[in-house]
Write a protein that holds these residues in place. Structure first.
Motif, PDB file in Angstrom:
ATOM      1  N   GLU A  26       0.818  -1.175   0.048  1.00  0.00           N
ATOM      2  CA  GLU A  26      -0.092  -0.021   0.022  1.00  0.00           C
ATOM      3  C   GLU A  26       0.995   1.151  -0.252  1.00  0.00           C
ATOM      4  OE1 GLU A  26      -2.736  -0.192   3.386  1.00  0.00           O
ATOM      5  OE2 GLU A  26      -3.552  -1.975   2.711  1.00  0.00           O
ATOM      6  N   ILE A  27       0.778   2.108  -0.934  1.00  0.00           N
ATOM      7  CA  ILE A  27       1.408   3.319  -1.034  1.00  0.00           C
ATOM      8  C   ILE A  27       0.577   4.478  -0.389  1.00  0.00           C
ATOM      9  CG2 ILE A  27       2.390   5.017  -2.591  1.00  0.00           C
ATOM     10  CD1 ILE A  27       2.644   3.034  -4.810  1.00  0.00           C
ATOM     11  N   PRO A  28       1.275   5.068   0.576  1.00  0.00           N
ATOM     12  CA  PRO A  28       0.635   5.990   1.428  1.00  0.00           C
ATOM     13  C   PRO A  28       0.116   7.251   0.500  1.00  0.00           C
ATOM     14  CG  PRO A  28       2.982   5.969   2.030  1.00  0.00           C
ATOM     15  CD  PRO A  28       2.694   4.815   1.233  1.00  0.00           C
ATOM     16  N   LYS A  29      -1.127   7.778   0.968  1.00  0.00           N
ATOM     17  CA  LYS A  29      -1.433   9.087  -0.009  1.00  0.00           C
ATOM     18  C   LYS A  29      -0.693  10.200   0.441  1.00  0.00           C
ATOM     19  CE  LYS A  29      -5.966   7.087  -0.699  1.00  0.00           C
ATOM     20  NZ  LYS A  29      -7.282   6.911  -0.449  1.00  0.00           N
ATOM     21  N   PRO A  30      -0.376  10.906  -0.557  1.00  0.00           N
ATOM     22  CA  PRO A  30       0.385  12.293  -0.066  1.00  0.00           C
ATOM     23  C   PRO A  30      -0.796  13.180   0.559  1.00  0.00           C
ATOM     24  CG  PRO A  30       0.066  12.072  -2.652  1.00  0.00           C
ATOM     25  CD  PRO A  30      -0.249  11.056  -1.989  1.00  0.00           C
ATOM     26  N   ILE A  31      -0.404  13.771   1.619  1.00  0.00           N
ATOM     27  CA  ILE A  31      -1.165  14.766   2.195  1.00  0.00           C
ATOM     28  C   ILE A  31      -0.972  16.384   1.672  1.00  0.00           C
ATOM     29  CG2 ILE A  31      -1.496  16.147   4.345  1.00  0.00           C
ATOM     30  CD1 ILE A  31      -0.514  13.367   5.612  1.00  0.00           C
TER      31      ILE A  31
END
Length: 200
Positions: A106-111
């Motif tokens: 899972e690639i973390p979503k950019p904030i």
């Protein structure tokens, strides 16, 4: 007479050899059976079971005097120990938040950075709402030869007959009558619209 004694000696020797052969063959036949019976009847050496370790149950027994958890001793005892099961249920998973049951990463979503209002932009008021549409319908002409042009207008169930410059329904002024449209002005809002001729 010597012949008879020689034959007797040979016969006796033959009988002794035959008896020895029978005894030898009988011993060979009986000895495997006797050997296997002896092997079956021989008692096996006794193997003592490993010492049984009983883990004490309860939260106080799982902790040593120093406050650390003690490791469970390996045992071949098949009994179910509920104290050890309870200790595994109380343990908390402290991972990095990744789902361990999914194969893909899972690639973390950019904030997105917070949007700061631009101070250089002047606070302009929102544009005024568009004027309401004129809900009149133009559906025909009512002029006679030699008279000025007149038209039929309808609003809901009301029907109006008007010429250029007339005011209909105390609000709408007929500005211009064309061959396929009429220009109407709303005198309350100064809104001017062209209404096409509707057939039927």
């Amino acid at each position: 007479m010597n012949l008879g004694t020689e034959n007797r000696k040979k016969t006796t020797a033959a009988l002794v050899l035959a008896g020895l052969a029978v005894v030898f063959v009988g011993y060979r036949i009986i000895s495997p059976l006797g050997g296997s019976q002896a092997a079956v009847n021989t008692p096996l050496p006794a193997v003592s079971p490993p010492p049984r370790t009983v883990a004490p149950s309860g939260p106080a027994s799982r902790r040593s005097t120093s406050g650390k958890k003690t490791a469970a001793q390996p045992s071949l005892d098949p009994t179910l120990r509920l104290g050890l099961l309870q200790s595994t249920e109380d343990s908390q998973y402290s991972g990095n938040g990744r789902n361990i049951f999914r194969a893909e990463v899972e690639i973390p979503k950019p904030i997105a950075p917070p949007i700061t209002p631009n101070k250089n932009v002047a606070n302009t008021p929102p544009p005024p709402p568009p004027p309401p549409p004129i809900n009149l319908k133009f559906f025909g002409f009512a002029s006679k030869p030699g008279e000025p042009k007149r038209i039929f207008l309808s609003q809901g169930e009301d029907v109006f007959i008007a010429g250029e410059g007339d005011i209909v329904d105390r609000r709408y002024k007929v500005v211009q009558i064309g061959p396929s449209y009429v220009t109407i002005q709303d005198v309350l809002t100064n809104n001017t619209q062209q209404i096409p001729l509707t057939q039927g």
